[in-house]
Design a protein around this motif. Sequence first.
Motif, PDB file in Angstrom:
ATOM      1  N   GLU A  12      -0.380 -22.707  10.866  1.00 11.56           N
ATOM      2  CA  GLU A  12      -0.061 -21.657   9.900  1.00 11.56           C
ATOM      3  C   GLU A  12      -1.207 -20.656   9.845  1.00 11.56           C
ATOM      4  OE1 GLU A  12       1.660 -22.403   5.784  1.00 11.56           O
ATOM      5  OE2 GLU A  12      -0.402 -21.850   5.317  1.00 11.56           O
ATOM      6  N   ALA A  13      -0.901 -19.408  10.085  1.00 13.24           N
ATOM      7  CA  ALA A  13      -1.907 -18.352  10.018  1.00 13.24           C
ATOM      8  C   ALA A  13      -1.894 -17.718   8.635  1.00 13.24           C
ATOM      9  CB  ALA A  13      -1.635 -17.278  11.076  1.00 13.24           C
ATOM     10  N   GLY A  14      -3.027 -17.726   7.967  1.00 12.89           N
ATOM     11  CA  GLY A  14      -3.180 -16.992   6.724  1.00 12.89           C
ATOM     12  C   GLY A  14      -3.612 -15.577   7.021  1.00 12.89           C
ATOM     13  N   CYS A  15      -3.041 -14.603   6.331  1.00 14.59           N
ATOM     14  CA  CYS A  15      -3.367 -13.191   6.558  1.00 14.59           C
ATOM     15  C   CYS A  15      -3.747 -12.507   5.250  1.00 14.59           C
ATOM     16  CB  CYS A  15      -2.180 -12.441   7.163  1.00 14.59           C
ATOM     17  SG  CYS A  15      -1.844 -12.827   8.881  1.00 14.59           S
ATOM     18  N   ASP A  16      -4.735 -11.657   5.339  1.00 15.20           N
ATOM     19  CA  ASP A  16      -5.106 -10.833   4.189  1.00 15.20           C
ATOM     20  C   ASP A  16      -5.811  -9.593   4.698  1.00 15.20           C
ATOM     21  OD1 ASP A  16      -5.285 -10.030   1.578  1.00 15.20           O
ATOM     22  OD2 ASP A  16      -6.768 -11.520   0.966  1.00 15.20           O
ATOM     23  N   GLU A  17      -5.959  -8.603   3.812  1.00 17.97           N
ATOM     24  CA  GLU A  17      -6.605  -7.344   4.178  1.00 17.97           C
ATOM     25  C   GLU A  17      -7.749  -7.033   3.224  1.00 17.97           C
ATOM     26  OE1 GLU A  17      -6.452  -4.759   1.886  1.00 17.97           O
ATOM     27  OE2 GLU A  17      -5.101  -5.903   0.600  1.00 17.97           O
ATOM     28  N   ALA A  18      -8.548  -6.069   3.601  1.00 14.77           N
ATOM     29  CA  ALA A  18      -9.634  -5.577   2.741  1.00 14.77           C
ATOM     30  C   ALA A  18      -9.764  -4.076   2.920  1.00 14.77           C
ATOM     31  CB  ALA A  18     -10.953  -6.261   3.098  1.00 14.77           C
ATOM     32  N   ARG A  20      -7.949  -1.639   0.964  1.00 17.42           N
ATOM     33  CA  ARG A  20      -6.779  -0.804   0.644  1.00 17.42           C
ATOM     34  C   ARG A  20      -7.119   0.287  -0.357  1.00 17.42           C
ATOM     35  NH1 ARG A  20      -0.943  -3.655  -0.210  1.00 17.42           N
ATOM     36  NH2 ARG A  20      -0.559  -1.542  -0.976  1.00 17.42           N
ATOM     37  N   GLY A  21      -7.961  -0.029  -1.339  1.00 18.14           N
ATOM     38  CA  GLY A  21      -8.253   0.928  -2.398  1.00 18.14           C
ATOM     39  C   GLY A  21      -9.428   1.840  -2.120  1.00 18.14           C
ATOM     40  N   CYS A  22      -9.987   1.780  -0.936  1.00 16.04           N
ATOM     41  CA  CYS A  22     -11.154   2.607  -0.612  1.00 16.04           C
ATOM     42  C   CYS A  22     -10.741   4.050  -0.324  1.00 16.04           C
ATOM     43  CB  CYS A  22     -11.884   2.020   0.589  1.00 16.04           C
ATOM     44  SG  CYS A  22     -12.593   0.398   0.268  1.00 16.04           S
ATOM     45  N   LEU A  23     -11.710   4.943  -0.442  1.00 13.49           N
ATOM     46  CA  LEU A  23     -11.454   6.360  -0.196  1.00 13.49           C
ATOM     47  C   LEU A  23     -11.772   6.760   1.232  1.00 13.49           C
ATOM     48  CD1 LEU A  23     -12.974   7.921  -3.454  1.00 13.49           C
ATOM     49  CD2 LEU A  23     -10.617   7.159  -3.030  1.00 13.49           C
ATOM     50  N   ALA A  24     -12.444   5.897   1.971  1.00 14.08           N
ATOM     51  CA  ALA A  24     -12.855   6.231   3.339  1.00 14.08           C
ATOM     52  C   ALA A  24     -12.875   4.980   4.191  1.00 14.08           C
ATOM     53  CB  ALA A  24     -14.233   6.886   3.335  1.00 14.08           C
ATOM     54  N   GLY A  25     -12.865   5.192   5.492  1.00 10.44           N
ATOM     55  CA  GLY A  25     -12.973   4.098   6.431  1.00 10.44           C
ATOM     56  C   GLY A  25     -11.656   3.396   6.692  1.00 10.44           C
ATOM     57  N   PRO A  26     -11.667   2.440   7.607  1.00 14.65           N
ATOM     58  CA  PRO A  26     -10.454   1.715   7.964  1.00 14.65           C
ATOM     59  C   PRO A  26     -10.072   0.685   6.905  1.00 14.65           C
ATOM     60  CG  PRO A  26     -12.174   1.546   9.685  1.00 14.65           C
ATOM     61  CD  PRO A  26     -12.824   2.045   8.436  1.00 14.65           C
ATOM     62  N   VAL A  27      -8.839   0.230   6.990  1.00 13.11           N
ATOM     63  CA  VAL A  27      -8.434  -0.991   6.306  1.00 13.11           C
ATOM     64  C   VAL A  27      -8.533  -2.106   7.348  1.00 13.11           C
ATOM     65  CG1 VAL A  27      -5.957  -0.608   6.788  1.00 13.11           C
ATOM     66  CG2 VAL A  27      -6.654  -2.120   4.926  1.00 13.11           C
ATOM     67  N   PHE A  28      -9.142  -3.212   6.967  1.00  8.54           N
ATOM     68  CA  PHE A  28      -9.319  -4.343   7.870  1.00  8.54           C
ATOM     69  C   PHE A  28      -8.375  -5.462   7.465  1.00  8.54           C
ATOM     70  CE2 PHE A  28     -12.910  -2.190   9.410  1.00  8.54           C
ATOM     71  CZ  PHE A  28     -13.499  -2.898  10.464  1.00  8.54           C
ATOM     72  N   ALA A  29      -7.953  -6.255   8.432  1.00  7.86           N
ATOM     73  CA  ALA A  29      -7.132  -7.428   8.161  1.00  7.86           C
ATOM     74  C   ALA A  29      -7.592  -8.569   9.049  1.00  7.86           C
ATOM     75  CB  ALA A  29      -5.659  -7.130   8.405  1.00  7.86           C
ATOM     76  N   ALA A  30      -7.378  -9.780   8.567  1.00  4.72           N
ATOM     77  CA  ALA A  30      -7.731 -10.964   9.336  1.00  4.72           C
ATOM     78  C   ALA A  30      -6.576 -11.946   9.335  1.00  4.72           C
ATOM     79  CB  ALA A  30      -8.983 -11.632   8.757  1.00  4.72           C
ATOM     80  N   ALA A  31      -6.512 -12.729  10.398  1.00  5.92           N
ATOM     81  CA  ALA A  31      -5.567 -13.847  10.505  1.00  5.92           C
ATOM     82  C   ALA A  31      -6.380 -15.086  10.843  1.00  5.92           C
ATOM     83  CB  ALA A  31      -4.530 -13.564  11.582  1.00  5.92           C
ATOM     84  N   ALA A  86      -0.220   0.717   6.983  1.00 13.47           N
ATOM     85  CA  ALA A  86      -1.435   0.502   7.765  1.00 13.47           C
ATOM     86  C   ALA A  86      -1.993  -0.896   7.548  1.00 13.47           C
ATOM     87  CB  ALA A  86      -2.482   1.556   7.407  1.00 13.47           C
ATOM     88  N   SER A  87      -1.921  -1.391   6.314  1.00 13.80           N
ATOM     89  CA  SER A  87      -2.390  -2.747   6.022  1.00 13.80           C
ATOM     90  C   SER A  87      -1.577  -3.781   6.784  1.00 13.80           C
ATOM     91  CB  SER A  87      -2.312  -3.026   4.520  1.00 13.80           C
ATOM     92  OG  SER A  87      -3.137  -2.148   3.795  1.00 13.80           O
ATOM     93  N   ILE A  88      -0.276  -3.602   6.796  1.00 13.15           N
ATOM     94  CA  ILE A  88       0.595  -4.529   7.517  1.00 13.15           C
ATOM     95  C   ILE A  88       0.368  -4.422   9.021  1.00 13.15           C
ATOM     96  CG2 ILE A  88       3.008  -5.091   8.053  1.00 13.15           C
ATOM     97  CD1 ILE A  88       3.688  -4.207   5.162  1.00 13.15           C
ATOM     98  N   LEU A  89       0.205  -3.203   9.524  1.00  9.10           N
ATOM     99  CA  LEU A  89      -0.067  -3.016  10.943  1.00  9.10           C
ATOM    100  C   LEU A  89      -1.376  -3.688  11.342  1.00  9.10           C
ATOM    101  CD1 LEU A  89       0.557  -1.831  13.708  1.00  9.10           C
ATOM    102  CD2 LEU A  89      -0.412   0.359  12.922  1.00  9.10           C
ATOM    103  N   ALA A  90      -2.397  -3.580  10.500  1.00 11.04           N
ATOM    104  CA  ALA A  90      -3.672  -4.239  10.786  1.00 11.04           C
ATOM    105  C   ALA A  90      -3.493  -5.754  10.840  1.00 11.04           C
ATOM    106  CB  ALA A  90      -4.715  -3.860   9.739  1.00 11.04           C
ATOM    107  N   MET A  91      -2.653  -6.316   9.955  1.00  9.87           N
ATOM    108  CA  MET A  91      -2.365  -7.747  10.007  1.00  9.87           C
ATOM    109  C   MET A  91      -1.669  -8.114  11.310  1.00  9.87           C
ATOM    110  SD  MET A  91      -1.123  -8.714   6.142  1.00  9.87           S
ATOM    111  CE  MET A  91      -1.933  -8.047   4.703  1.00  9.87           C
ATOM    112  N   HIS A  92      -0.691  -7.302  11.721  1.00  4.13           N
ATOM    113  CA  HIS A  92      -0.004  -7.560  12.982  1.00  4.13           C
ATOM    114  C   HIS A  92      -0.995  -7.515  14.148  1.00  4.13           C
ATOM    115  CE1 HIS A  92       4.471  -6.673  11.830  1.00  4.13           C
ATOM    116  NE2 HIS A  92       3.854  -7.419  10.919  1.00  4.13           N
ATOM    117  N   ARG A  93      -1.914  -6.572  14.114  1.00  4.69           N
ATOM    118  CA  ARG A  93      -2.910  -6.483  15.180  1.00  4.69           C
ATOM    119  C   ARG A  93      -3.818  -7.712  15.207  1.00  4.69           C
ATOM    120  NH1 ARG A  93      -4.550  -0.045  14.446  1.00  4.69           N
ATOM    121  NH2 ARG A  93      -2.766   0.777  15.637  1.00  4.69           N
TER     122      ARG A  93
END
Length: 202
Positions: A12-18, A20-31, A86-93
């Motif tokens: 089972e892969a757990g997924c989350d992002e970091a 989302r609420g920032c004003l600059a930079g990428p949204v990151f996600a991990a699995a 974008a958050s979901i796409l980062a999780m997929h990536r």
Amino acid sequence: MLPSSTTAFMLEAGCDEAGRGCLAGPVFAAAVILPDGYNHPLLNDSKKLSEKQRDILRPIIEKDAVAWAVASCDNEEIDKINILNASILAMHRALDKLSVVPGIIAVDGNRFKQYKDIPYVTVVKGDGKFGNIAAASILAKTHRDEFMREAAKKYPEYNWEVNKAYPTRDHRTAIAEIGPSPLHRMTFRLLSDHPKPNEKQS
């Protein structure tokens, strides 16, 4: 102990992002796929941990995980497809980069899009309930913070090494004084008293 979200063990892969609420930079996600029955006394939602605790846990998770991966969507992609997509796409990536294929995906929050033919479950506040999602939240957060500390060297005026591009007073003051950088999300409300670019003023 934070268990996995399933009672019978499978990959089972757990997924989350970091970020989302920032004003600059990428949204990151991990699995992250953790071993069956894995536990660590510090493992918890990254927001409930200190920066020091997250930094301690990052190499432990990366070493102990069956598989892990981190990915991102940059600010231009966020502006083009919106932060949720974008958050979901980062999780997929991130899932794309896993060295093994999970049998199920557990996602923090209540929104996700089908990834290949793998079943998934969304869990509100899952990063505080399940170990694999908590581990993903820690990796996403620490990798993003590392990116923003490096970005701060190029754009020191915004104090990103401290605020990590969240909408703090010092960050917004810098935007007001010198304008946005190439890393700012132009579809976001960069100044608190200004509407979003696509928002009509009343």
